[in-house]
Each structure stands twice: as C-alpha cells, then as structure tokens.
Design a protein around this motif. Structure first.
Motif, mmCIF file in Angstrom:
data_model
loop_
_atom_site.group_PDB
_atom_site.id
_atom_site.type_symbol
_atom_site.label_atom_id
_atom_site.label_comp_id
_atom_site.label_asym_id
_atom_site.label_seq_id
_atom_site.Cartn_x
_atom_site.Cartn_y
_atom_site.Cartn_z
ATOM 1 N N ALA A 96 -1.636 -2.088 -3.216
ATOM 2 C CA ALA A 96 -3.001 -1.903 -3.090
ATOM 3 C C ALA A 96 -3.318 -2.121 -1.677
ATOM 4 N N ASP A 97 -2.998 -3.498 -1.300
ATOM 5 C CA ASP A 97 -3.261 -3.922 0.128
ATOM 6 C C ASP A 97 -2.455 -3.034 0.997
ATOM 7 N N LEU A 98 -1.247 -2.719 0.900
ATOM 8 C CA LEU A 98 -0.494 -2.071 1.931
ATOM 9 C C LEU A 98 -1.035 -0.864 1.995
ATOM 10 N N ARG A 99 -1.504 -0.075 0.990
ATOM 11 C CA ARG A 99 -2.122 1.418 1.381
ATOM 12 C C ARG A 99 -3.676 1.215 2.161
ATOM 13 N N PHE A 100 -4.168 0.237 1.414
ATOM 14 C CA PHE A 100 -5.639 0.170 2.432
ATOM 15 C C PHE A 100 -5.252 -0.199 3.554
ATOM 16 N N ALA A 101 -4.376 -0.846 4.124
ATOM 17 C CA ALA A 101 -4.225 -1.471 5.489
ATOM 18 C C ALA A 101 -3.712 -0.196 6.328
ATOM 19 N N LEU A 102 -2.968 0.659 5.802
ATOM 20 C CA LEU A 102 -2.254 1.747 6.681
ATOM 21 C C LEU A 102 -2.964 3.146 6.287
ATOM 22 N N GLU A 103 -3.722 3.371 5.215
ATOM 23 C CA GLU A 103 -4.462 4.673 5.233
ATOM 24 C C GLU A 103 -5.851 4.665 5.695
ATOM 25 N N SER A 104 -6.582 3.494 5.460
ATOM 26 C CA SER A 104 -8.146 3.494 5.917
ATOM 27 C C SER A 104 -8.090 3.078 7.486
#
Length: 1695
Positions: free
Chosen positions: A211-219
């Motif tokens: 979750a953290d990785l996707r938030f950091a790279l997608e948002s």
C-alpha cells in the motif's frame, strides 16, 4: 543480476528545502536487520556528507522504527508521512526494501458507510458471522462522507511499555487476525457477486509495504517522483527450507474455509510477485525509478539463515550509500556550482521576507472590510502621511497586511509599484541600525532593477561627497547603497574571483543618523508616480520601545508623494503609537474630502481592525473542517456557535478546528469541551498532544521552538529530542524520527516553515503560542536556562564551546564546525550555528564561553564573514554586554575587521590570512589571541592549502582599537576643551555647552547626565587632576566630579572674580591639582590659588606675586609649588597657608611646568622659552639654591606643552619648531627633533616606556611617531578628521578630533610597532639555513643579522669595517662568508666569531662549493681564487673573470660567462677546461643555470631564446626548446628548479612565464597586476611572485585592495595555493628548501611565510612563544642583537 531503471544520473532539481527526507517503505517483520543496518551504518555517513558538502541535513523516516507494534502509525498517517517527504525532500524521498515476505494485510482504519453496509449484507447472506466486524467498527457522521471508523481498542495505539501483558498482546493479535479474515471473506463475496471490482478489493488485501509503495509511486505528479525513488527487491529461493515447506502446505489446507470454492482470498505468494514482477518494472520508464533486483539461493535444508541475512544487509548498505550519494550529488551539485557566485546577504534576507509574506497571506481566509480601506489608501495619490493599522491581539493584522502586499500590484495596475514588506518580529536582528540598513539596501536594490525617473535634482550618492552633476544615472545613484555581502557559498578556486564586480560593499561602521539620512535620500529620489513605493512595517509593536522610537524617527516626515507607508500597531502598545504621533504631527492643511475628522487630528491615517464577525468565523471553521474531510453534527454546532460568540478571532477559529476535528458523532461534548479564549485553547491543544504523544516529547518540542532565536529546522528538533540530555526521569523512552514527524503533523496548522539563511525553519504562526508555552512549561528562569543550555550543547556538538588548546591539534574539537568544506571551489558557512549559538549562550548565562568560544574564535569569524554578516560580527565584538574579560582583544579584532571590510567582502576566504598577518605583531600584547592564530594555522594545515604568516612586522600604521564617532546631536559643533583622568575617563566640552564622556570600557560617547536642577547648565571648560574633573559653566560656576564615585557634580562655592576685579568679566579657570580631598585651583591672569576642601566645603586662598601659570603638589600633599608669569616659583604650605620659599629664574620668563624631584630634594622649572632651571630645596631652613640652568639660546618659540615621565627619567618639551628631550637624571639635553619644512608641531607626548614620542602637526591628519633612540619617524597613525589634542591614559593614547570623535590606540601596540626590530636600511640580501630556522639579512651597511625564527628576533649582528656587498652560507650552516670593501670575512655562525679576514685579490663575489669545504672568490681585475674553508688556504687561481659564476653541483667546475661565451673552469687547476658551443649557431649565451639534481648538466639560454642542455663530462649539447617570437625571456629573471623540470623565464605583461621542460611546454600564469618579484623554489614545486594589483582592482581606495600581493602557485597543476597582502615593498624574495618564503622589505624588516602544502614543516616554523615572551619583556633597546665584532685587521693576505 541487478537491474536498474533509467535516470542513474538524475536531473531532478534541488528542492526548496534544506533537508533530504527519506521514507523507508518495508515489511516490518521482514526487514528488521536491514533497517537497523541502514540507520547505524549508512545514514550517519550520508548525513555527514550532505552536511559538509551540500549544506543539507538528512532524516530517515522509518514508520516501523519502534520495536513496539502498538506504536506503529496507521495507514493514513503513513500516507501523510510519504507526502511530507515527497514535497519537502531536497533530493530522493523514497527508499523501499522489498523482501521475500509480503506481509499481512492491514485493517482499514475507515470504511465508507455504503461500502461497510455492503460488506455486512453479503457476509450475513452467506452465513458468515459479522459480530466481530460490528464490534470493531462504529459509524461516524462527522466524517465526509459518513464512514465507519476502526475502534481504538482494535486499532494499534501506542501504550506505555509494560502496561499490557504478553498474553494480552497475543490475544489482540489473534483477534485482529480473525477480524482480518472476516473482512477479507466479505470482500471476496462482494467480488464474487460482482458488487465490488477486483481493483477495489485489492485495497483490502494489500500489506503495508504494498500500500505504501503504490501510494508513493502512483499518487502525486510525475515530476515529483522522477529520479527520486530507489527500490531494492530481494528474492530468496528456498527461504524457509524443508520445515518451512511443510508448514506452508499445512497452512494452505487450513485457509480453505466456509465452503467458498469459486472465489478465494489472494495469498501473499500471489501478491508479492505481482508487486515485484509487474507493478515495479512498469514504472521504470514512466517514473524513472532506480530499481535493483537481487536473488539469493538458499540451502534446501537450512533456508534463509541469519548469517545470510546479515551478509545481504552489509552489501545492501554499500549499494544504498552509493546510490544515495549519486542521487543527491547529481541533483544538488549542478545547482550548487551555479550558486557559487557572490550573493549578498541583505538581498537573501529580503527574499526570505517576501516568501514569509506569501506564507502568511495563505492564512487569510476571512474577508475583512478593512482591506478595502487599505486599498483606498494605497491608490490615493499625494498622500504624505502613513497609514496605521491598529487592533487588539490576534485580530489578524499581520495576515491582513501580508494579504494586501500580495494584492497591491493588482490594485495599482496602471503603474509598476515596488512593494517592500518587513515583518520585523521575524527578522534575525531587530536592532534599529540593522533594520534601517537592510531597508536602505532593499529600496536601492529593488529600484536598481528599474529605470530611474528623470529628475533635475542632485542625488548624493555618498553622504560625505555630493556630486555637482544633475540627472545622475542609475549606477551613480544606486552604487553606494547596494550592500554587497557574501552568502554561505563562497568560491575559492578562481584566481580572478576577487575581481568579480559587485554593486557595492557593506559599511560596517555606519551610524544610525547616517542611515536615517540615507533612507530619507532614497525615499526622496527613487520612488516616482510610475514606480511608487509601498512600504509595510509589521511587528514593530513587539520590539522594545527604545528600538521602536529609533526606527520611527528614522522615517522621513512628511512622506514623499510617491511613498506609501503602512504600519501595524497593537492597540495596547501606547509607546509605538506615541512615537508615530510625535513623528507625524497634525499638518496644517485642510481636511481632504471623505476623510475622518478624528484622523485629521493626527498626521497619519488610522484604521481600527475589529474582531472578526461570528458568522465569518463559523464559515472559516466550516471551510477548515471540510478541507480536512470533517464536519460537526447539529448539536455540536450549537456549542461551536456559543464559543464563537464569546471569542470571534481568526486564530481562535483555527484552534476550534483543531479541537472539533477530533470529535466523532458519538463523542460526549459539553460547553466545557471548548475553551473560551485563544490562550486556553492553545493550552488545551497542548494537553491533548501530551495525551497522544507523551508529555515530555510535547513539552520539549514546543520549548525548543519557542526559545530558538529564528526557529528550528526539523532535523535540529529531531536531534535535540533524540539526544540523551536532560533529566532521564522526564524522558519517556527513545524518541524516533517518526514520533517527531507525527507530532509536527499535528502542529502543522500553527507552525510555519519559513526560509532563514538557506534553511527551512519551524516558527509559531502567532506569538501567543510562545506566551502560552512559556507560562505552561518555562515559567521559571531555571527552566528556560536549562533549555538554552541544552541547545548550546547540541549546537556545539556536545563539546564545550571554548576549548583551551595548550597545543596544536589536528582534530576538530567541535562536532559541528562553523564552516563546512565542500567541493573544490565552494565552502559552506554553518549559518544555523552562527545564528542560534550566540543567542543561547547569552540566554543560558554562559557569557565567558560566548566570549572565548565565539567572539574570539577564528571559525566563528570565518562563518560570519562568509555568510555576509560582517557588520553583525563587528557589532558583537564591540558590544560591552556580557563578559568583558577580553574586551580589548575584541576591540582589536573588530578594528581589524573594519579596516579590512571592503577587501573581505570581495575576498572573504582571505579572512584567516588577513587576521593572522594583522594580529601576529601584537600577540605578546594580547596573548589571549594566540589561540585565535593557532586555530587559523591548524585549519590551514587541515585544509592543506594556503599561505601562512610566520614572521612579519607591523605596518607603518597601528590600527586603533576603538573609534568613537561624534554624537549626531552635536555633530555640527566643535570641541572647545578636553580632559582625561588617571583612570581613563575622557570628557569633551563642545562649543554649544554640552559635556560628553567616554569611560574607556563603555562603547559610546554619552552625554553627561545632570540632575533636574542642573539640566539647564551650559559648560565652558573642563580640567582634570588625578581622579577629579572640574567643569566650569557659562554662568561662572565650578562643578567637581569624582569619577571614581557616582556620577554626581559637586558645586565649588568659589567666585571666579577677585575682589579687585569686581564688576569685570570673570576669569577662566586655568587648572587645578588634587591633593587628597582638596582641590587647588588657579585662574588665567590671576595671582592667587584657591583651595577647596571637598569634605568640609570650605575655601582658602593663597596670594602670589604675579599671575599663576602652573601648580604642582608634593607627594604627601602638604605643600604646593606655584609657577608664575614673572619666572618665580613660590613654595606654599597647605597646612599653615604660609610661604616656605621662592625661586626666581634668571630668564624672568613665565614658568610653564614645575617638576618635583623629591629623592634629590630639588625642583626643575621649565619656562616659556624652553629653558630649564634646577633648584636645590633640600634644606628647608635655607632659601632654594640654583644648581643648574640650561638656557635656550635659539629662537624664542613658546612652549606648547611638556610631558614628564618619571619612570624613564625623560622630559619632553614641545615647541612649534622642535621637540626637545631631556635626561632628568643629569638634566642634559638628550636630543632634538625638528619639524619638517612648512610644518609646525602643535603637541607632543611620550609613550608609556619613553622609547617613542607622538606628535601632532598643524593641518595634518596623521599622528606621527618618532623612535627616540634612532631619531627616525617610524609610524603614522591615521585619524578620520582633523586632530585636536592627544590624551594619555594608563593603557591608551586617545586622539580627540575637532568634531568630537575619539580614536583610541593601545599604548603597548604602539610600542610594539614603533620599537619593532628591523635593519636601518632596506634588506638587500637574505640567505637561509637548510633547517629553515635561522636566516641572515644584509641591508648594504656594515651589519649582517642572524635571525632565529623560533623567537622571531635577530640573535647576532656581524659587524664589518665597510658596507657588506655579498654573503654566502655554507650548506651545513656552520660558516658565513661576507664580502665587504673587497675583503672576505669568515664567521662562525653559532658563536659569532670572525675566524678569518682575508685581504687581497679585490673580490667582487664569493661562492661556496656544495660540500662546504671550499670557497671561491671572483675578481673582475685580479685572480679569482679557490681556497679552503675556513682557513683560507689557496687551492688554485683562475685567471679569467667569469661573470654570473656558479659552482657545478658536484663541486668540480666554476661555470660562468665571458664576453657571451659560457666557460667552465676546473676548481682543482684553475684552467678553463670546458666551453659551450653550438654547431648550428655559435650565438651568445645570455643566461644559464646548473642543476643540483643532475650535477653533470647545465641549462643554457642563448640570445636567440633557444634552450639547451650542456653535459659537462661529455661536452655534448642538446637543444630542447625554441621560444616563440612573441615570447621573450628576461635573463635577470631566469631561474631553474634543482631537477631541471621548470624554468622561470620572465615576468612581463602581468604574467609569470614558466617553461615546463618535463613536458616541453610554455605556461603563462596570469597575475593580478604588474609582477615586481618572482622566484622559483628549488624543488620545482612552486613559483612565488609579488604583484601590484592596483592596476586591475576596481576603483577602491581601501588599504588592502591597494597592497602588494604575494602569491604561491603550485606548478604541477597551476593551482593557486594561496596569497597574502604585503604591507610594505619587497626588495628580496627567496624560497627555502622547506618551502618557506622569505621576503626582505624596504624598511629593513623581514617577512617569513609558509606554504600549507608543506604541512609538517609549518609546525616546525611555529614560534617558541615562551622564549619570545622572555625576549619581549626586555627593554626594546636590550632586544637588539648581540654585536659580534670583526677582526681589527686582516689575518690572511693574498698577494
């Protein structure tokens, strides 16, 4: 194999931040060892690198740093942390560690109501029990949209250690696992029934890592992510081994539950490959992330062991450090190099003010009706009065004017306004001088960017010199006002760096009145209707009243037409309002249309800012809640409305948002839940934060922010909170980075991140937070001092600020140095330290540490100068606040900085060299400064680059330690009389009747304070005696003042008129003498002496024969000696009022001084013509007997003054045409000094030790100093204006100027400079021993001096019978050969014995063979001889004269020129055995050099400028180089290195031309001006030259810019090693074998300099200070070198 994405060398620009914030994204259970290794091994080194080289700090945000899972932040908090890092990191922001374990899915903290109801419905329909789910989540209507929130009993929350038992923790973990299973089952059912998409369902399955990785790279935007993320994927095969495989199989069987066959929950083994193999590779190109994938094969039986994990962690640390360095350096260094040019600090500070204005304007959320009134004021033309915005506390004055400042350009769209907003309370310095100087700079700077209006008026570009030209151009108008300063980034590598043009330089010693005049001039001439000026001053009401008054008085009244001034004032600050009212009184004009009658009563417009409207505040609160995704229920809204009714301030509304955002729809809130005012709301907020984060963390955080001077960086705050300082009982466990970041997020609405000195610091948005924090946590003085002391310890790196070094050390005692080294051409000043550390030292009471550790620290001075704060540094040094133990040392440092200010602001990196050169001659006067110089040398050796000063004499002028400007109130007046007491109190009386005093230790001239009854007094004169001052008034009163007591004047009840002169004009007091508690006074042209008894206030009178001229009292105060106009001296008894005796001089001339010789029982009388009579008064029963009389038979010039020194038995008599010195032991004339033609002496005084005297000449600005023993004028002391008189105190010489200014010199400094050891003439020759510790100088006289560098003084002087023409030193230094009048002298150097004196042969030069066993005498007409040392036995004779002769390196041949031929004569036979010949062209040889490293070779330069080598043994010639036609060689400059690699050819065209024979190339080293001297060292490592930069410097009259420059260049890379400014003209320049540079000057002094590349040798050159102190204690005459006499006649004669 590792794989990586694009962007290995990122191009992302450095963010507007001073910190690299890295968020660590990982699975907490699978990365404990790796994360610990990063924190312990990588981050400290990476942080040190960023601090030292990039001026950046580093913070590692690891959300799972705590070992307690209950303290881990939830998903929402982690996302906020990621966003914070992304927005505010000055480089990479994400570091992800993806291991072989995916991690458990996290329970969502919030689920929308509709989605939650769907999950419940599907689970219940499928027969799944939802009781756990219903208990875990509760509906919250305060969330927008309404949602179900996870209860705190289920959600991870930090609890005190040890509160829960281990079994309870395990039970909670099982409960969460069951709840997670129920929730995921419900989600799967929704997906199966197509009520939820698979993408949405993934949100419930993902782990924290995913979750953290996707938030950091997608948002966020793509630009915010490009090249700022580095991800390490570690795949592990067979991680669990055989046992793990069996456990996985059993676990898979248990996961199949509830009969759900078609749709199952995704397993971690499915989600992890999806993340690693699909999601991350897809972002390689679009996000340009740095991705590494590593695969580890494990043993099938043991799996992934701890040893393998640690090995991977070690390799990971190496890779992470390398990648972080590359990511940060490549993104920061290009911009760093781009910003390496000169940037002035005032412009930087005003840019920070503009950014602060934009930040504050963002808080403007309620439209105020006063905004329209401000707009009308700004748009109104011809408004010559300011606008005052008043209002109560927290009404939003600052936010309103910040918002208006952003709108002014839109309001004035028809012109181009200049808007300058100054938020004074946020300034780094709030002194009036600082604020006005920065204001002047900013006005001039902003108008420099715009074309100036045409005007017919003349604008004075200089306050002292007004140009007569009209229509001045922009350059002439603006140049003097553009303060140019150095920023933190300073170039060091460019040789032409110091010549970079700048707008101007900062005036470090400008007075407040001059600033006021400058501001008025700027405002009068620069603003126009096309470019009006709008000046906004906010925060003045938060400063001291005296500061406010001085700033307001500095503003022009009335305002110019094109100037608008807006000032904010708190309603309760009557002092500021009164100052404005006095400065802008009511004008006599009629009221303007539409104006308020009440405003017309004053000279300024006034707007009263009322408290906000309740409805507006409610809208503000609603907006804030909506932005944060919250709202309140209707019942809660009623409580909010009642609270806003009691207080409707904008700040209160923001505080209500902080409270109400914590409410839930089921919260139990009452009227007491909301505080009723701002202060109570702040206190309640802090209480809540204490409950959430811990009381100690909150208390320390807000205390540090509140007590900081300019605010705190986040990294500084983390360091302070993480440090082990403070009471352990008050700390609640270890503070992590996440703890601090979490707390700051809760305070973000009340803390502003503003720029200060290239850093982003946290400051309170309102001063009321500081007030509440002080009351709540810092109520006692001890509590405040404790916090200040902790900040001192942190800023000083955990070391004491002052470390008393007893010896030089290479280790930096301070863990946080004042100056960080950076790349090769940039260094950084630690501005955070220099801004904060002085403040905390002062507030913590550590004043001695502040004085020694800061004010007398070379590192602190370097940082201040490089940060553009030179004027601030001078002000700190001159201040008399705090510790004054080393006040005089600080004055000297300040004086040196002021005299070098212009040079230092263009060349700040030259500060160590400038200070070392200027302080070195006076270290024995101020031994406390030895540590200052020692630190300079240590830093130079540590840097490995620079030129140090080892020995130098002072310049021809001594710097004053103080210069006190005349008071601006009396600047138009002149001084009529001055006096000085024995304790150093100086008093001036001006022609308008005021009295000004300087107490010596005080820093300014202050007006004498008078009682109410005496305030109308106007003084006419002042006299001094002992500790008493006697002031006469214009109303014929006498007032006595004992300066040792309180500042109280005692009236002397004595009429100034005699009885016979009643009715006539009162006489002038001529002088008085203090006799204990009695004052004996006499008047001009009066024949009586009045004695006033201070204790009894009684008066007695003595009558004399004629007018009294002088008076002296005996040491026991029992009698006085009265000199009179008719040449009579009366001896009076004070006890009996009787006449004891009378002396009558034969000249009958007025007696000017009486000298009492009590040991000899005699008196000496000096009359008006300069004659001296000595009387014997030993026998009290007999009349005085004339013993001796010395009559002045010259021209009858009156004596101007006398000065008697009993300590040295010397009397000085000053007349207009001469100064006469008398020996008072024999009363014989010692010497006479005549004034130069066309000049006349006006005053002369002796120095303290009597070896010098100082004199004033009429119409001459310099104070000249003569050395008594030699009769030469040795010094000229500079004054700013025409001197009036010289005063002597116990330690100083004070020159009082006619305008009242005081120039103060330290007496010991004058003695040190005036009696400095130097030869009588200019130094013409220098030879140095191989050790470099001793050297010899000759000045063309009969003397040769042998100097010892250990003590910096000559030990021996070798006397000759004639002028010394040549000298040579044997290689081992045992013998010195000197040539005088054709005779050769051989000296034993250690004993000074002249062991041989050789006559005959008419030698013109002498040489010594390399082995030191033979000497060679060169004769032009006779035979040249080779002879044995030291006895002179002749070996052979050479019949031909060889010019420019040199001995070959092996000592076999004497090589020299004869009629253009190069010949070699054998030193064994004397015959010419070799001849240089060139087959191609037999041309003339113009220069040659033998090579010591190649004994058989000679380098030859011919007239055609071809370079050859001549091999003596084989007589072969090889041509190496032919100089081009445009490149000429000067034979007199031709020098070679010992190894033959470099040759110095010439020094023409402002360059030094070098021939590199090793690479066969020509090098032209550009100099700053014409080269005067140049020298190549023997090793070929360096070339040293002296040039005159005046031809290339900009038009600057400062002292250092016009000085000659000695420069050292390293030849291997042609890099400048360093340079030093010379105070005198060099005649000789040589470089020793130890790379010591020796310079002989034209005044007979010698300078020795060291090259820092030879670091070990500089330590050897350091003076032996203990030996030197012993030498300097002696009388200057006793420090003369020991005279070594030569033989009376030659003991060897050659026929």
């Amino acid at each position: 194999m590792p794989s990586q994405g694009k962007g290995r060398h990122p191009t992302h620009p450095c963010r507007d931040s001073s910190c690299v914030k890295l968020y660590v994204c990982s699975n907490p259970e699978d990365s404990v060892i790796e994360r610990r290794a990063l924190r312990e091994k990588v981050i400290p080194s990476f942080r040190e690198h960023c601090r030292n080289w990039l001026s950046l700090d580093v913070r590692l945000i690891d959300p799972f740093e705590s070992g307690d899972p209950n303290c881990w932040p939830d998903a929402n908090t982690r996302q906020q942390l990621i966003e914070e890092c992304r927005q505010n990191s000055a480089g990479p922001f994400l570091l992800a560690l993806v291991g072989h374990q995916y991690g458990a899915a996290a329970l969502p903290t919030q689920v929308e109501a509709s989605e939650y109801q769907l999950l419940l419905q599907q689970s219940q329909q499928a027969g799944v029990c939802t009781r756990q789910l219903e208990r875990a989540y509760r509906r919250d209507e305060n969330v927008v949209p309404p949602s179900y929130r996870l209860m705190s009993s289920v959600k991870s929350s930090c609890s005190p250690p040890g509160e829960e038992k281990e079994d309870e923790e395990n039970s909670m973990m099982h409960h969460q696992e069951d709840l997670r299973m129920v929730l995921q089952t419900a989600v799967s059912l929704c997906v199966q029934n197509r009520l939820m998409t698979a993408e949405r369902a993934q949100m419930f399955y993902r782990s924290a890592l995913d979750a953290d990785l996707r938030f950091a790279l997608e948002s966020g935007s793509v630009e915010d992510i490009l090249n700022r993320c580095v991800i390490y994927v570690h795949k592990v095969a067979n991680a669990d081994g055989e046992r793990g495989k069996a456990q996985r199989n059993s676990g898979l069987q248990q996961e199949l539950k509830a009969g759900i066959s078609e749709q199952t929950v995704p397993t971690p083994s499915e989600l992890l490959p999806q993340l690693c193999d699909s999601f991350l590779p897809a972002l390689l190109t679009s996000r340009q992330i740095l991705l590494y994938t590593t695969t580890t094969e494990c043993d099938h039986r043991h799996g992934y062991t701890t040893a393998r994990r640690r090995a991977y962690a070690d390799s990971l640390c190496q890779q992470v450090f390398s990648d972080l360095m590359a990511l940060t350096d490549s993104s920061s260094l290009p911009q760093l190099r781009g910003k390496a040019q000169v940037i002035d600090a005032p412009s930087r500070e005003w840019a920070e003010q503009e950014q602060l204005c934009s930040i504050l304007a963002q808080f403007y959320s309620i439209t105020q009706p006063e905004e329209e009134k401000i707009r009308d004021y700004v748009k109104q033309k011809y408004q010559q009065r300011p606008l005052v915005l008043t209002g109560g506390p927290c009404t939003g004055k600052t936010v309103l004017v910040a918002h208006c400042a952003e709108q002014i350009k839109a309001w004035l769209a028809d012109c181009d306004p200049v808007v300058i907003s100054c938020f004074c309370s946020f300034s780094v310095n709030t002194s009036p001088k600082y604020l006005l100087s920065r204001l002047c700079h900013q006005i001039a700077f902003r108008y420099e960017e715009r074309p100036l209006p045409k005007t017919d008026s003349c604008f004075c570009s200089d306050l002292d010199e007004c140009s007569c030209n009209t229509n001045c151009g922009s350059a002439s108008v603006l140049e003097p006002h553009n303060d140019c300063c150095r920023a933190e980034r300073v170039c060091d590598g460019d040789s032409n760096f110091s010549n970079t043009p700048h707008s101007s330089t900062i005036e470090v010693d400008v007075s407040l009145s001059e600033l006021e005049e400058r501001l008025a001039s700027l405002l009068a001439h620069l603003p126009s209707t096309k470019h009006p000026l709008v000046l906004i001053l906010d925060g003045l009401d938060q400063l001291d009243n005296n500061v406010v008054a001085q700033i307001i008085s500095g503003l022009p009244s009335p305002l110019p037409d094109a100037v608008k001034l807006v000032v904010t004032v708190s309603s309760n600050r009557a002092g500021l309002l009164q100052a404005i009212k006095l400065r802008y009184p009511r004008q006599g004009s009629l009221p303007r249309p539409g104006s308020d009658d009440r405003e017309e009563e004053t000279g300024y417009a006034c707007i009263q800012l009322q408290s906000g409207d309740r409805k507006q505040c409610a809208k503000q609160l609603e907006s804030l809640l909506r932005d944060s995704g919250r709202k309140v229920t209707s019942g809660q809204q009623a409580l909010v409305n009642r609270a806003l009714t009691s207080c409707c301030l904008p700040l209160y509304a923001r505080l209500l948002h902080a409270h109400t955002s914590l409410w839930h729809s089921d919260s139990d809130v009452t009227e007491s839940s909301l505080p009723d005012c701002v202060h109570s709301s702040i206190s309640a907020l802090l209480d809540h934060l204490e409950q959430k984060h811990g009381s100690s963390l909150v208390a320390r955080t807000v205390s540090y922010v509140s007590l900081s001077r300019t605010g705190l960086c986040e990294s500084e705050l983390v360091d302070l909170l993480s440090s082990p300082r403070g009471d352990p009982a008050e700390r609640e466990g270890t503070v992590s980075q996440v703890d601090v970041e979490w707390l700051l997020m809760d305070l973000k609405d009340f803390l502003v991140k503003r720029p200060v000195a290239d850093s982003r610091v946290l400051s309170w948005v309102s001063r009321h937070f500081k007030l509440v924090v002080t009351k709540k946590y810092l109520g006692t003085h001890e509590a405040r001092m404790k916090i200040h002391s902790e900040m001192v310890d942190y800023l000083s790196g955990g070391q004491a600020v002052f470390v008393n070094h007893t010896s030089e050390t290479e280790n930096e005692p301070d863990g946080r140095p004042f100056v960080f080294p950076a790349i090769e051409d940039v260094c950084w000043a630690n501005t955070r330290k220099i801004l904060e550390l002085p403040h905390h030292l002062q507030q913590s009471g550590r004043l001695e540490e502040m004085e020694r550790g800061l004010l007398m620290s070379s590192g602190f001075h370097r940082a201040m100068v490089q940060a553009g704060m030179l004027s601030d540094l001078v002000a700190m040094l001159e201040a008399d606040e705090g510790s004054t133990k080393f006040l005089r040392e600080r004055w000297l440092l300040a004086s040196t900085l002021k005299s070098s200010a212009c040079f230092l602001q263009t060349s700040p990196l030259q500060l160590p060299t400038v200070m070392e050169t200027n302080l070195l001659p006076y270290l024995h006067v101020f031994p406390a400064l030895e540590g200052y110089v020692r630190d300079i040398r240590r830093d130079r050796r540590k840097k490995g680059k620079g030129v140090g000063t080892l020995l130098c004499s002072s310049s021809s002028s001594v710097p004053p330690i103080r210069y006190l400007r005349p008071n601006p109130k009396s600047r138009a007046n002149s001084v009529v009389e001055t006096a000085c007491t024995e304790c150093g109190v100086v008093v001036e009386i001006t022609d308008e009747g005021s009295a000004w005093i300087w107490r010596g230790s005080a820093c300014d001239l202050v007006e004498l304070s008078l009682s109410k009854e005496q305030r109308e007094l106007r003084f006419a004169g002042v006299k001094s005696s002992g500790r008493f001052l006697l002031l006469s008034t214009r109303c014929n009163e006498l007032l006595a003042w004992d300066v040792a007591g309180p500042e109280r004047l005692i009236e002397v009840k004595q009429s100034l008129k005699t009885e016979s002169a009643a009715g006539q004009t009162a006489s002038t007091i001529e002088g008085f003498v203090s006799c204990q508690e009695k004052l004996c006074m006499w008047w001009k042209k009066e024949s009586f002496v009045s004695v006033f008894d201070i204790s009894s206030s009684t008066v007695t009178r003595f009558q004399c024969q004629s007018s009294v001229m002088c008076l002296i009292a005996s040491s026991n105060s029992l009698s006085v000696y009265c000199g009179q106009e008719d040449g009579t001296v009366s001896i009076l008894d004070l006890r009996t009022s009787s006449l004891l005796g009378t002396c009558v001089n034969s000249t009958r001339s007025a007696v000017m001084q009486v000298i009492l010789c009590e040991e000899e029982q005699g008196i000496a009388c000096v009359d008006k013509g300069g004659s001296i009579a000595l009387w014997d008064i030993a026998d009290k029963q007999q009349p005085p007997r004339l013993v001796k009389e010395n009559s002045n038979k010259g021209k009858p010039f009156s004596v101007l003054n006398t000065d008697y020194s009993e300590a040295v038995s010397t009397l000085l008599v000053c007349q207009s045409h001469q100064v006469t010195l008398w020996d008072t032991c024999t009363w014989e004339m010692w010497d006479q000094f005549l004034a130069s033609q066309g000049k006349a002496f006006t005053q002369a005084v002796l120095s303290l030790d009597g070896h010098l005297f100082l004199a004033l000449l009429d119409h001459f600005l310099l104070v000249l100093v003569w050395r008594v023993s030699t009769g030469e004028c040795v010094l000229s002391l500079e004054t700013n204006t025409q001197p009036l008189t010289l005063l002597k105190t116990a330690s100083d010489i004070v020159c009082v100027s006619q305008d009242g200014g005081l120039t103060v010199w330290d007496s010991e400094m004058i003695n040190a400079a005036g009696t400095a050891t130097k030869m009588r003439r200019g130094v013409k020759a220098v030879v140095v021993e191989q050790t470099g510790k001793c050297f010899y100088t000759a000045d063309g006289s009969e003397n040769v001096w042998r100097w010892s560098l250990d003590v910096g003084l000559p030990r021996f002087t070798f006397l000759h019978d004639g002028p010394v023409e040549k000298m040579q030193l044997s290689p081992n230094g045992s013998h010195l050969l000197s040539l005088s009048a054709g005779e050769i002298y051989i000296w034993q150097t250690k004993t000074g014995e002249n062991i041989a004196r050789i006559k005959g042969g008419g030698a013109a030069d002498v040489l010594i063979t390399p082995n030191g066993k033979f000497g060679v005498s060169i004769s032009k007409r006779g035979l040249s001889r080779v002879w044995k040392l030291p006895h002179g036995g002749i070996v052979c004779s050479i019949h031909q004269y060889l010019s420019d002769a040199q001995v070959s390196a092996e000592g076999t041949f004497l090589v020299g020129l004869r009629y253009g031929d190069l010949l070699a004569a054998s030193l064994w036979s004397g015959s010419i055995s070799k001849r240089f010949s060139c087959i191609e062209n037999s041309e003339r040889v113009v220069a040659f050099r033998t090579l010591w490293d190649h004994p058989d070779f000679v380098v030859v330069l011919t007239a055609s400028e071809a370079v050859y080598t001549w091999k003596l043994s084989e007589e072969t010639v090889c041509q190496h180089f032919q100089l081009p036609l445009t490149f000429h060689c000067q034979p007199q400059d031709f020098h070679m290195s010992q190894d033959g690699s470099y040759a110095l050819l010439s020094t023409d065209n402002n360059s030094v031309n070098i021939l590199d024979l090793s690479r066969v190339r020509l090098c032209s080293l550009k100099a700053e001006g014409p080269v005067i001297k140049a020298c190549l060292d023997k090793t070929g490592g360096y070339v040293v030259y002296v040039c005159n930069p005046s031809g290339r410097e900009r038009s600057c009259a400062c002292d250092l810019h016009s000085k000659l420059v000695l420069t050292v260049i390293r030849l291997s890379d042609r890099e400048r090693v360093g340079s030093v400014r010379l105070h005198k003209t060099p005649l000789v320049l040589i470089v020793s074998e130890q790379q010591g540079v020796f310079v002989g000057f034209d005044d007979g002094s010698v300078g020795v300099f060291s090259v820092a590349d030879a670091a070990p040798n500089e330590e050897e050159f350091v003076w032996d200070r203990e030996n030197l102190k012993g030498e300097l204690i002696k009388c200057p005459l006793d420090r003369e070198p020991l005279r070594c006499l030569c033989l009376c006649k030659p003991n060897i004669t050659w026929s």
